[in-house]
Write an enzyme that holds these catalytic residues in place. Structure first.
Site, PDB file in Angstrom:
ATOM      1  N   ASP A  33       0.778  -1.148  -0.114  1.00  0.00           N
ATOM      2  CA  ASP A  33       0.120  -0.052  -0.057  1.00  0.00           C
ATOM      3  C   ASP A  33       0.857   1.147   0.104  1.00  0.00           C
ATOM      4  O   ASP A  33       1.898   1.272   0.569  1.00  0.00           O
ATOM      5  CB  ASP A  33      -1.046   0.037   1.298  1.00  0.00           C
ATOM      6  N   ILE A  34       0.536   2.053  -0.596  1.00  0.00           N
ATOM      7  CA  ILE A  34       1.326   3.481  -1.016  1.00  0.00           C
ATOM      8  C   ILE A  34       1.139   4.200   0.493  1.00  0.00           C
ATOM      9  O   ILE A  34       2.208   5.078   0.618  1.00  0.00           O
ATOM     10  CB  ILE A  34       0.635   4.358  -2.138  1.00  0.00           C
ATOM     11  N   ASN A  90     -13.070  -3.061   2.608  1.00  0.00           N
ATOM     12  CA  ASN A  90     -13.927  -2.029   2.508  1.00  0.00           C
ATOM     13  C   ASN A  90     -15.063  -1.909   1.397  1.00  0.00           C
ATOM     14  O   ASN A  90     -14.468  -2.045   0.302  1.00  0.00           O
ATOM     15  CB  ASN A  90     -13.194  -0.684   2.781  1.00  0.00           C
ATOM     16  N   GLY A  96     -15.412   3.304   4.178  1.00  0.00           N
ATOM     17  CA  GLY A  96     -13.821   3.773   3.919  1.00  0.00           C
ATOM     18  C   GLY A  96     -13.289   3.332   2.483  1.00  0.00           C
ATOM     19  O   GLY A  96     -12.099   3.599   1.990  1.00  0.00           O
ATOM     20  N   GLN A  97     -14.271   2.769   1.716  1.00  0.00           N
ATOM     21  CA  GLN A  97     -13.575   2.508   0.324  1.00  0.00           C
ATOM     22  C   GLN A  97     -13.338   3.782  -0.616  1.00  0.00           C
ATOM     23  O   GLN A  97     -14.254   4.431  -0.692  1.00  0.00           O
ATOM     24  CB  GLN A  97     -14.433   1.448  -0.542  1.00  0.00           C
ATOM     25  N   SER A  98     -12.010   3.871  -0.893  1.00  0.00           N
ATOM     26  CA  SER A  98     -11.762   4.961  -1.845  1.00  0.00           C
ATOM     27  C   SER A  98     -11.250   4.658  -3.092  1.00  0.00           C
ATOM     28  O   SER A  98     -11.136   5.396  -4.192  1.00  0.00           O
ATOM     29  CB  SER A  98     -10.541   5.833  -1.035  1.00  0.00           C
ATOM     30  N   HIS A 103     -10.490  -4.882  -3.337  1.00  0.00           N
ATOM     31  CA  HIS A 103      -8.943  -5.301  -2.794  1.00  0.00           C
ATOM     32  C   HIS A 103      -9.106  -5.395  -1.417  1.00  0.00           C
ATOM     33  O   HIS A 103     -10.063  -5.262  -0.556  1.00  0.00           O
ATOM     34  CB  HIS A 103      -8.226  -3.878  -2.951  1.00  0.00           C
ATOM     35  N   LEU A 104      -8.238  -6.356  -1.090  1.00  0.00           N
ATOM     36  CA  LEU A 104      -8.049  -6.884   0.339  1.00  0.00           C
ATOM     37  C   LEU A 104      -7.042  -6.379   0.973  1.00  0.00           C
ATOM     38  O   LEU A 104      -5.796  -6.779   0.522  1.00  0.00           O
ATOM     39  CB  LEU A 104      -8.096  -8.654   0.366  1.00  0.00           C
ATOM     40  N   HIS A 105      -7.235  -5.808   2.345  1.00  0.00           N
ATOM     41  CA  HIS A 105      -5.964  -5.364   2.887  1.00  0.00           C
ATOM     42  C   HIS A 105      -5.305  -6.430   3.635  1.00  0.00           C
ATOM     43  O   HIS A 105      -6.131  -6.993   4.444  1.00  0.00           O
ATOM     44  CB  HIS A 105      -6.328  -4.342   3.704  1.00  0.00           C
TER      45      HIS A 105
HETATM   46  P1  AMP Z   1      -9.645   1.488   0.353  1.00  0.00           P
HETATM   47  O1  AMP Z   1      -9.792   2.975   1.258  1.00  0.00           O
HETATM   48  O2  AMP Z   1     -10.246   0.295   1.125  1.00  0.00           O
HETATM   49  O3  AMP Z   1     -10.313   1.797  -1.016  1.00  0.00           O
HETATM   50  O4  AMP Z   1      -8.048   1.304   0.212  1.00  0.00           O
HETATM   51  C1  AMP Z   1      -7.568   1.825  -0.908  1.00  0.00           C
HETATM   52  C2  AMP Z   1      -6.142   1.847  -0.582  1.00  0.00           C
HETATM   53  O5  AMP Z   1      -5.412   1.766  -1.590  1.00  0.00           O
HETATM   54  C3  AMP Z   1      -5.507   2.868   0.694  1.00  0.00           C
HETATM   55  O6  AMP Z   1      -4.851   2.270   1.586  1.00  0.00           O
HETATM   56  C4  AMP Z   1      -4.429   3.795  -0.510  1.00  0.00           C
HETATM   57  O7  AMP Z   1      -3.616   4.152   0.371  1.00  0.00           O
HETATM   58  C5  AMP Z   1      -4.172   2.723  -1.319  1.00  0.00           C
HETATM   59  N1  AMP Z   1      -3.702   3.199  -2.879  1.00  0.00           N
HETATM   60  C6  AMP Z   1      -4.177   3.925  -3.512  1.00  0.00           C
HETATM   61  N2  AMP Z   1      -3.506   4.000  -4.637  1.00  0.00           N
HETATM   62  C7  AMP Z   1      -2.349   3.191  -4.664  1.00  0.00           C
HETATM   63  C8  AMP Z   1      -1.398   2.887  -5.446  1.00  0.00           C
HETATM   64  N3  AMP Z   1      -1.168   3.712  -6.638  1.00  0.00           N
HETATM   65  N4  AMP Z   1      -0.456   2.223  -4.958  1.00  0.00           N
HETATM   66  C9  AMP Z   1      -0.841   1.413  -3.778  1.00  0.00           C
HETATM   67  N5  AMP Z   1      -1.462   1.780  -2.881  1.00  0.00           N
HETATM   68  C10 AMP Z   1      -2.497   2.770  -3.473  1.00  0.00           C
END
Ligand code: AMP
Length: 116
Positions: A33-34, A90, A96-98, A103-105
């Protein structure tokens, strides 16, 4: 324009966007994760564009199973399978999905609190 064209995670799948890849199979890719929330914070995604769990269907049963099993593999590769790790998905903004590509954290390497 298709959803996949503008999706940052689809761009990572196509190796058009940079990512620190932890593992890759025919169906999945895992990368750091970034903005890590813990010493280990990896995202595992299906290569197929699925928006979130609400969009996954019966056709994705096998893929969803692979996604969960990959969490263990990532934890093993990162050396946290014994110390412990949290897996989170999420779904939609209220949770909190962004990024709208499923994706699975996999989060670990520090003590977790509950509730999150
Ligand atoms: P969510 O909030 O569950 O949708 O998680 C999205 C995740 O993606 C967040 O933890 C971000 O930090 C991560 N993220 C967004 N863009 C990138 C990227 N280009 N490379 C790696 N992680 C990313």
């Amino acid at each position: 324009m298709k959803q996949e064209d503008n999706c940052i995670f689809c761009r990572i799948v196509r190796h058009e966007a940079k990512a620190s890849v932890v593992m890759e199979t025919q169906d999945l890719i895992a990368f750091d994760d970034i903005h890590p929330q813990a010493p280990v914070h990896v995202l595992i995604i299906p290569k197929k564009h699925i928006t979130n769990l609400n969009s996954a269907g019966q056709d994705d049963l096998d893929l969803m199973g692979k996604l969960l099993l990959a969490a263990h593999e990532v934890a093993r590769l990162k050396g946290i399978e014994e110390s412990g790790y949290r897996t989170v998905i999420n779904t939609n903004r209220g949770a909190g999905q962004s990024v709208f590509h499923l994706h699975l954290h996999v989060i670990g390497g520090r003590r977790m609190t509950w509730p999150p």
